[in-house]
Design a protein around this motif. Structure first.
Motif, short mmCIF file in Angstrom:
data_model
loop_
_atom_site.label_atom_id
_atom_site.label_comp_id
_atom_site.label_asym_id
_atom_site.label_seq_id
_atom_site.Cartn_x
_atom_site.Cartn_y
_atom_site.Cartn_z
N ARG A 90 32.19 -21.85 25.36
CA ARG A 90 31.60 -20.74 26.10
C ARG A 90 31.19 -19.58 25.19
O ARG A 90 30.40 -18.72 25.60
N LEU A 91 31.71 -19.53 23.97
CA LEU A 91 31.30 -18.46 23.05
C LEU A 91 29.85 -18.61 22.62
O LEU A 91 29.24 -17.66 22.12
N VAL A 92 29.28 -19.81 22.82
CA VAL A 92 27.85 -20.02 22.54
C VAL A 92 27.01 -19.04 23.35
O VAL A 92 25.93 -18.61 22.90
N CYS A 93 27.50 -18.66 24.52
CA CYS A 93 26.75 -17.76 25.40
C CYS A 93 26.54 -16.38 24.78
O CYS A 93 25.72 -15.60 25.26
N ASP A 94 27.30 -16.06 23.73
CA ASP A 94 27.18 -14.75 23.09
C ASP A 94 26.37 -14.79 21.80
O ASP A 94 26.18 -13.75 21.16
N LEU A 95 25.89 -15.96 21.39
CA LEU A 95 25.12 -16.06 20.15
C LEU A 95 23.80 -15.31 20.26
O LEU A 95 23.08 -15.44 21.26
N PRO A 96 23.42 -14.55 19.24
CA PRO A 96 22.14 -13.85 19.25
C PRO A 96 20.96 -14.82 19.26
O PRO A 96 21.11 -16.02 18.96
N GLY A 97 19.78 -14.30 19.57
CA GLY A 97 18.59 -15.13 19.67
C GLY A 97 18.24 -15.88 18.41
O GLY A 97 17.75 -17.03 18.47
N ASP A 98 18.48 -15.28 17.23
CA ASP A 98 18.10 -15.97 15.99
C ASP A 98 18.95 -17.22 15.77
O ASP A 98 18.48 -18.20 15.19
N TYR A 99 20.20 -17.23 16.23
CA TYR A 99 21.03 -18.43 16.14
C TYR A 99 20.47 -19.52 17.06
O TYR A 99 20.46 -20.70 16.70
N ILE A 100 20.03 -19.14 18.24
CA ILE A 100 19.49 -20.11 19.20
C ILE A 100 18.23 -20.76 18.65
O ILE A 100 18.04 -21.98 18.73
N ARG A 101 17.34 -19.94 18.06
CA ARG A 101 16.10 -20.49 17.49
C ARG A 101 16.39 -21.42 16.31
O ARG A 101 15.85 -22.52 16.22
N SER A 102 17.25 -20.94 15.40
CA SER A 102 17.52 -21.72 14.19
C SER A 102 18.21 -23.05 14.50
O SER A 102 18.04 -24.03 13.77
N SER A 103 18.97 -23.09 15.59
CA SER A 103 19.73 -24.30 15.91
C SER A 103 18.94 -25.28 16.75
O SER A 103 19.44 -26.36 17.08
N GLY A 104 17.71 -24.90 17.12
CA GLY A 104 16.86 -25.80 17.89
C GLY A 104 17.49 -26.18 19.21
O GLY A 104 18.09 -25.37 19.90
N GLY A 105 17.39 -27.45 19.58
CA GLY A 105 17.90 -27.89 20.87
C GLY A 105 19.38 -28.19 20.88
O GLY A 105 19.93 -28.58 21.92
N ARG A 106 20.07 -28.00 19.74
CA ARG A 106 21.48 -28.38 19.66
C ARG A 106 22.37 -27.52 20.56
O ARG A 106 23.48 -27.93 20.92
N LEU A 107 21.93 -26.32 20.90
CA LEU A 107 22.76 -25.42 21.70
C LEU A 107 22.45 -25.47 23.19
O LEU A 107 23.18 -24.88 23.99
N LEU A 108 21.36 -26.14 23.57
CA LEU A 108 20.92 -26.10 24.97
C LEU A 108 21.97 -26.65 25.93
O LEU A 108 22.15 -26.12 27.03
N LYS A 109 22.65 -27.70 25.51
CA LYS A 109 23.66 -28.30 26.38
C LYS A 109 24.73 -27.28 26.75
O LYS A 109 25.14 -27.17 27.92
#
Length: 521
Positions: A83-102
């Protein structure tokens, strides 16, 4: 409490939410930092507000523990973060591609920068979901909590057939609000821009259409307006109002209702106005026919905003209706504090025998008025044991004389009720009277002695009388001391010089008199 005697070594035996208030160093005796954050990732992080420094620190410590290089999170680390993924900034989400979507699907809400990053990742097509143009109904169901993030640019790419099938078969099983569904419907509407003065033959509203929850996708707002002209929705309204109409379509439905019922909506519609409430104004309600308590109750059942509820109650009373038990039940705890003095006067005391209100959060004026109504309502039971329980919700408006009477009845008042009493009434009670009110709950008074209103009450009592309660209350007036109230002299600029001079001339004599009295006592 858990750490009172030091950090325990078996933290894994405690609820995972507890770990949100600890750090990896606290967990060292139990396991590694990776194990610590694996457990934290399974906790309900929303126990801490998103902006809480403690929650932000947890994320920083987790990234440090996992030795995350730069802003890329791999799937293994994402699983640990949970659930800590929900707090990651936008640049982490972009850099990680689809790996965080789940993992992002389980987040209840996102910050604007996170939403933008998620849209960028989905639009790229480089995810397990593929490009939006190739999405199916099953894809949409898999997106789950990410659906509210989709903007018009993405929604327009989704094949209409896929979205339609999803709306029909999957949307109701997901935690997607009617408003979020309506946003999708707005993008699925036909792109016909010609104004529909008459209803097209192929869009006539039949029973089959009224029973189709995809009805909103068939009509532009203009077509819906034209096709509703010769249709009676009274028997279908409670059903179709649950459909995901867009805001412009809801505006057409509201217009239809006002044209069909210019003198006010029938009761069977008032209890189903939910989605239309944001489009209704208090001014419009002032012209409704709130002719019965059932009508008022039907409208309040929809849980309108305070301004709308206040307007409805005002209209009901203006039309000469009394606030009887049915009306008071509908007003309940949520709206009772909206009642003004005129409306409170319309409350029939006998109605309180059938409908109990809770004015504890209301103004003192409201509490006072309702107490008098309740006292009258239960006056015939004043000497019965049940009286206290009946009058209890209204005691916040009781005068001191009535509290003194209760103090002789062994009511064992709860301390939370006591501290919520009308302050001026409480201040006029003696220690013996307070003891009579609280009964077996008297010892709890000591826990409140440093807080208002108990602190203020203690300060005007004689300490000797407080000592007789034997619960350790301190701060009362000591015997032999005089409380001197400083006189307020007129300002120099507004008082004659002679008056001021006389006041200063008398001051030594006043001080000497006080000193003599103090010595003699």
């Amino acid at each position: 409490m858990v750490t009172l005697q030091g950090i325990p070594e078996d933290l894994d035996s405690y609820p995972k939410d507890l770990l949100l208030f600890l750090s990896p160093s606290d967990y060292a005796a139990t396991g590694s930092c990776r194990q610590f954050f694996t457990n934290v990732g399974k906790a309900n992080v929303d126990v801490l507000p998103r902006e809480a420094p403690q929650r932000q620190q947890l994320l920083l410590e987790a990234l440090e523990c996992l030795n995350v290089p730069g802003t890329q999170i791999d799937e293994e680390d994402a699983e640990v973060l949970g659930r800590l993924v929900c707090d990651l900034p936008g640049d982490y989400i972009r850099s990680s591609g689809g790996r965080l979507l789940k993992d992002l699907r389980q987040c209840g809400s996102f910050l604007p920068e996170q939403e933008e990053a998620i849209r960028d990742v989905l639009s790229s097509g480089n995810t397990t979901f593929g490009p939006p143009a190739a999405w199916t109904a099953f894809t949409l169901s898999q997106l789950g909590g990410l659906l509210p993030v989709l903007d018009r640019g993405i929604l327009q790419q989704i094949p209409k057939r896929a979205a339609t099938i999803w709306l029909r078969n999957f949307s109701w099983n997901l935690h997607v609000s009617r408003e979020e569904l309506a946003a999708m419907v707005a993008e699925l509407l036909p792109r016909r821009h010609k104004r529909a003065d008459d209803c097209p033959a192929d869009l006539k509203i039949t029973d089959a259409v009224l029973n189709d929850d995809l009805m909103p996708t068939y009509y532009t707002p203009e077509e819906l307006r034209a096709c509703l002209r010769n249709v009676s929705l009274e028997n279908h309204f409670s059903q179709i109002i649950t459909y995901p109409f867009s805001i412009p379509q809801l505006a057409v439905l509201k217009e239809y209702l006002y044209e069909r019922y210019p003198n006010g909506f029938p009761e069977n519609l008032l209890s189903n106005l939910g989605p239309l409430l944001p489009l209704i104004t208090p001014g419009e309600i002032s012209s409704w026919k709130m002719s019965s308590a059932d009508t008022l109750a039907a409208f309040l059942k929809t849980e309108p905003s305070d301004p709308l509820a206040s307007a409805a109650i005002k209209r009901y009373v203006e039309l000469g209706n009394a606030l009887n038990a049915t009306a008071l039940d509908a007003i309940g705890r949520r709206y009772v504090c909206l009642l003004n003095s005129t409306e409170l006067q319309a409350v029939r005391p006998a109605s309180l025998r059938l409908a109990s209100l809770d004015p504890s959060a209301c103004s003192q004026e409201t509490k006072n008025l309702l107490y008098q109504k309740a006292k009258e309502a239960f006056s015939d039971q004043h000497h019965l044991p049940a009286y206290y329980e009946l009058i209890l919700p209204y005691l916040g408006g009781a005068p001191a004389v009535d509290l003194r009477a209760l103090s002789k009845d062994d009511v064992n008042m709860n301390i939370s009720t006591f501290v919520a009493l009308r302050k001026e009434s409480l201040m006029n009670l003696t220690p013996r009277e307070v003891q009579g009110l609280l009964g077996v709950n008297l010892p709890e008074l000591a826990q409140w002695q440093s807080r208002s209103p108990v602190r203020d009450w203690i300060q005007v009592q004689k300490q000797s009388e407080l000592d007789q309660l034997h619960i350790g209350l301190t701060g009362g007036t000591q015997e032999g001391y005089i409380n001197i109230v400083t006189p307020k002299f007129p300002a120099m600029s507004s008082a004659p010089l002679g008056t001021v001079a006389s006041a200063f001339h008398l001051l030594p004599a006043l001080l000497l008199g006080v000193l003599v009295v103090s010595i003699l006592s």
